[in-house]
Design a protein around this motif. Sequence first.
Motif, PDB file in Angstrom:
ATOM      1  N   LEU A 140      73.306  50.508 -16.761  1.00  0.00           N
ATOM      2  CA  LEU A 140      72.228  50.734 -15.795  1.00  0.00           C
ATOM      3  C   LEU A 140      72.294  49.724 -14.659  1.00  0.00           C
ATOM      4  CD1 LEU A 140      69.218  51.605 -18.105  1.00  0.00           C
ATOM      5  CD2 LEU A 140      70.584  53.121 -16.660  1.00  0.00           C
ATOM      6  N   ARG A 141      72.679  48.532 -15.024  1.00  0.00           N
ATOM      7  CA  ARG A 141      72.772  47.497 -13.991  1.00  0.00           C
ATOM      8  C   ARG A 141      73.799  47.926 -12.937  1.00  0.00           C
ATOM      9  NH1 ARG A 141      72.841  42.891 -17.338  1.00  0.00           N
ATOM     10  NH2 ARG A 141      75.086  43.083 -17.373  1.00  0.00           N
ATOM     11  N   GLN A 142      74.876  48.487 -13.416  1.00  0.00           N
ATOM     12  CA  GLN A 142      75.901  48.968 -12.489  1.00  0.00           C
ATOM     13  C   GLN A 142      75.379  50.127 -11.657  1.00  0.00           C
ATOM     14  OE1 GLN A 142      78.734  47.849 -11.508  1.00  0.00           O
ATOM     15  NE2 GLN A 142      78.388  46.114 -12.883  1.00  0.00           N
ATOM     16  N   LEU A 143      74.780  51.084 -12.349  1.00  0.00           N
ATOM     17  CA  LEU A 143      74.368  52.314 -11.679  1.00  0.00           C
ATOM     18  C   LEU A 143      73.264  52.064 -10.670  1.00  0.00           C
ATOM     19  CD1 LEU A 143      74.469  54.664 -14.766  1.00  0.00           C
ATOM     20  CD2 LEU A 143      75.920  54.836 -12.734  1.00  0.00           C
ATOM     21  N   LEU A 144      72.309  51.234 -11.065  1.00  0.00           N
ATOM     22  CA  LEU A 144      71.174  50.991 -10.170  1.00  0.00           C
ATOM     23  C   LEU A 144      71.563  50.033  -9.062  1.00  0.00           C
ATOM     24  CD1 LEU A 144      68.387  50.653 -12.857  1.00  0.00           C
ATOM     25  CD2 LEU A 144      68.608  52.480 -11.188  1.00  0.00           C
ATOM     26  N   GLY A 145      72.688  49.376  -9.256  1.00  0.00           N
ATOM     27  CA  GLY A 145      73.140  48.454  -8.222  1.00  0.00           C
ATOM     28  C   GLY A 145      72.257  47.235  -8.092  1.00  0.00           C
ATOM     29  N   ALA A 146      71.242  47.154  -8.931  1.00  0.00           N
ATOM     30  CA  ALA A 146      70.338  46.015  -8.846  1.00  0.00           C
ATOM     31  C   ALA A 146      70.886  44.898  -9.706  1.00  0.00           C
ATOM     32  CB  ALA A 146      68.942  46.414  -9.312  1.00  0.00           C
ATOM     33  N   ARG A 147      71.969  44.331  -9.275  1.00  0.00           N
ATOM     34  CA  ARG A 147      72.546  43.260 -10.077  1.00  0.00           C
ATOM     35  C   ARG A 147      71.654  42.040  -9.959  1.00  0.00           C
ATOM     36  NH1 ARG A 147      77.700  43.452 -11.932  1.00  0.00           N
ATOM     37  NH2 ARG A 147      77.838  41.207 -11.835  1.00  0.00           N
ATOM     38  N   ARG A 148      71.090  41.670 -11.095  1.00  0.00           N
ATOM     39  CA  ARG A 148      70.265  40.468 -11.068  1.00  0.00           C
ATOM     40  C   ARG A 148      71.197  39.270 -10.942  1.00  0.00           C
ATOM     41  NH1 ARG A 148      69.098  39.738 -17.490  1.00  0.00           N
ATOM     42  NH2 ARG A 148      71.182  39.008 -17.955  1.00  0.00           N
ATOM     43  N   GLU A 149      70.617  38.145 -10.640  1.00  0.00           N
ATOM     44  CA  GLU A 149      71.450  36.955 -10.547  1.00  0.00           C
ATOM     45  C   GLU A 149      71.983  36.695 -11.952  1.00  0.00           C
ATOM     46  OE1 GLU A 149      69.576  33.466  -9.013  1.00  0.00           O
ATOM     47  OE2 GLU A 149      71.505  32.511  -8.631  1.00  0.00           O
ATOM     48  N   GLU A 150      73.285  36.819 -12.071  1.00  0.00           N
ATOM     49  CA  GLU A 150      73.883  36.751 -13.391  1.00  0.00           C
ATOM     50  C   GLU A 150      74.070  35.321 -13.843  1.00  0.00           C
ATOM     51  OE1 GLU A 150      74.736  38.700 -15.701  1.00  0.00           O
ATOM     52  OE2 GLU A 150      74.130  40.533 -14.717  1.00  0.00           O
ATOM     53  N   LEU A 151      73.799  35.102 -15.119  1.00  0.00           N
ATOM     54  CA  LEU A 151      74.002  33.776 -15.689  1.00  0.00           C
ATOM     55  C   LEU A 151      75.454  33.343 -15.565  1.00  0.00           C
ATOM     56  CD1 LEU A 151      71.933  33.625 -18.961  1.00  0.00           C
ATOM     57  CD2 LEU A 151      71.759  32.213 -16.924  1.00  0.00           C
ATOM     58  N   SER A 152      76.339  34.333 -15.645  1.00  0.00           N
ATOM     59  CA  SER A 152      77.753  33.991 -15.649  1.00  0.00           C
ATOM     60  C   SER A 152      78.292  33.843 -14.234  1.00  0.00           C
ATOM     61  CB  SER A 152      78.534  35.056 -16.397  1.00  0.00           C
ATOM     62  OG  SER A 152      78.273  36.307 -15.805  1.00  0.00           O
ATOM     63  N   ASN A 153      77.422  34.056 -13.248  1.00  0.00           N
ATOM     64  CA  ASN A 153      77.905  34.092 -11.872  1.00  0.00           C
ATOM     65  C   ASN A 153      77.059  33.183 -10.985  1.00  0.00           C
ATOM     66  OD1 ASN A 153      79.450  34.953  -9.764  1.00  0.00           O
ATOM     67  ND2 ASN A 153      78.224  36.796  -9.375  1.00  0.00           N
ATOM     68  N   LEU A 154      76.768  31.991 -11.494  1.00  0.00           N
ATOM     69  CA  LEU A 154      75.872  31.091 -10.773  1.00  0.00           C
ATOM     70  C   LEU A 154      76.610  30.399  -9.645  1.00  0.00           C
ATOM     71  CD1 LEU A 154      74.021  29.492 -13.790  1.00  0.00           C
ATOM     72  CD2 LEU A 154      73.143  31.176 -12.191  1.00  0.00           C
TER      73      LEU A 154
END
Lengths: 579, 94
Positions: A140-154
């Motif tokens: 869903l994160r991919q589909l909605l495009g609403a990528r939250r600020e990812e823990l792995s991508n700080l």
Amino acid sequence: MQTLQGIAVSPGVAIGEALIVGNEGFRIPRRLVVRDAVDEELQRFRSASAVVAAEIEHNRDTISSQIGEQYGAIFAAHLMMLQDPGLQRQVEQLIREQNYSPEYAVSQTLRRYAQVFQQLGNGNLAERAHDIFDIERALLRQLLGARREELSNLKSPVLVLAHSLSPTETALLDRQFVLGFVTEIGGAGGHTAIVAKALEIPAIVGVGSFLEQVSGGDSVIVDGDHGRVILQPDEATIDRYQKGAEDHRSLEVQLRGLRNLPAETTDGERLLLQANIEFPREVQSALARGADGIGLYRTEFLYLGLEQEPSELDHFQAYAEVVRAMGDRRVTIRTLDLGADKMGRQPQQEERNPDLGLRAIRLSLRNLPLFRTQLRAVLRASALGPVQVMFPLITTLQELRQAKMVLADAMEDLEESGEPFERQIPVGIMVETPATVMMLDQLLKEVDFISIGTNDLVQYTLAVDRGNSEVAERYQASDPAVLRLIDLTIRAAAAARVPVSVCGQMSGEVSYTMLLLGLGLRGFSVPPSAIPEIKRVCRSVSIPQCEVVARRAMQLYTAREVDNYVREELRKVAPELLR
Amino acid sequence: MVYQSASRQVTVVNPQGLHARPAHAVVTLASRFRSDIELVRDGEIADAKSILAILTLAAAQGSQLTLRARGEDAGEALEALTDLFAGGFGENGE
């Protein structure tokens, strides 16, 4: 400004901006797609699947290299679920035939699987439902495009505030940017807490519900020494903490100079200052601080996060890594110390009182194949360097003898198959219950060393569950009853000429070092991060001086009196260590 | 090309039953064959190339399953899968 109290699980102070990791509920519109767009929407689903698959592969590789292959293997099944032909077909069918949006189709399909697993009522499968939800979230994160600020991508330093963090999520935290973390739930004994300590990130768990009071970007102080979370601190508070952090840093620099000096008192008594570790890679922290050995190598991590029992090879690889890294310094491997309830297997019957139930050595003796597998691996590791084996929660002589018999069996097996191992491997026990202390005269005749596990000794002596806030304040290692048992233990061991150490939390707390030395203790096993401070105390005091402290402390009536007294004594010799 | 169809009885022997890791092993192996392969338990049919379907069978230790395969390499596939089940997926227990 608002101050919250939680359970301090990993020391240190961090000041920074909040990053809130919610248990996000995605809102999924029941949207239909126009017939002409079906191909495009199918394509959107397929590329989301591909991205998520790549993410899972990446996680698998990261986890494998950071924690070990066994953990990485979990993700192989994860990946296969995502790519399951049935699942893919059903989602595509819903899009093609019902004109569902990919988001809605994914949610519908995955939730249906999760529901089936939950209804099957079997513990393992109910766990799989979590995997399904994980996959749903990722898609869903991919589909909605609403990528939250990812823990792995700080990209910048943050304090992570979350409802809960799994041990895996904790292990994946980027130490460069994650200054500390706070969770609403969780307890002191949880695996997340142990991982946080291993990573040396200040952490507080069990704060209770507070996330709705914070916004991302708010400034926050995490005081991991006292379990305090301060939301939107005022300037005076920030100044105070910043000053404390500076003092701490200069102390650390000062303590670093101790690395190559022995743990020795001013009157020349050489002590054994060893490290407690959980994960093989912690051996580097231990070595960096000049540990004399590994006094407690917990092996529970091998059993957690896996559905199947670890193989002999899993055990052996983990042990071999530590034994090789430690060279000629001794490694004490403790056999499984978990309750049946923590092993992901359903106990035969629900245990009303797991701490008094089928756990630790009792569980091992009930599951001989599991126990033998571990012992064989320990023995094989003993061919690579000095290893000793330690049994947890021994309360009777009979248990010790049974455990040693299984060890002897394992030796015979290895001998037959021509595997090398150390026949004279030292065998020891944890002293964790009053019963053990009372029977020491007998037990000591049949062991090569003992180690006092103060955490359990406190719980079983004082009949206090420290996870229960109604009585937690009674949980005190400095309670006179506990001190007397420790005193008896050290005396009995000395009389029998059997080495004794303390490996519980108490041995890592600087305020108790003088007291323990005064009681005659010469072996300490502490978290790697505590080694420099403990060494600093040892190198500042003489044995006669500590004996005076111990005599005095043993005459006090309450834990509070003991704590105040030993802190005052520490203030006289190493005031900079008092926080 | 010869079109084959075959079936075999297998028993889940490993103590933990057909959980994620064994299911992963079954799918990995089954996917190497071209044949359609199914696992049947009490009339419930699962595609042996679908981990979710296999997990849904919730087959515990001692469960009797029927393996069915249709396709050019059906015999070979059943042979390999039967061995995998008999070996308890490399999970030893007593």
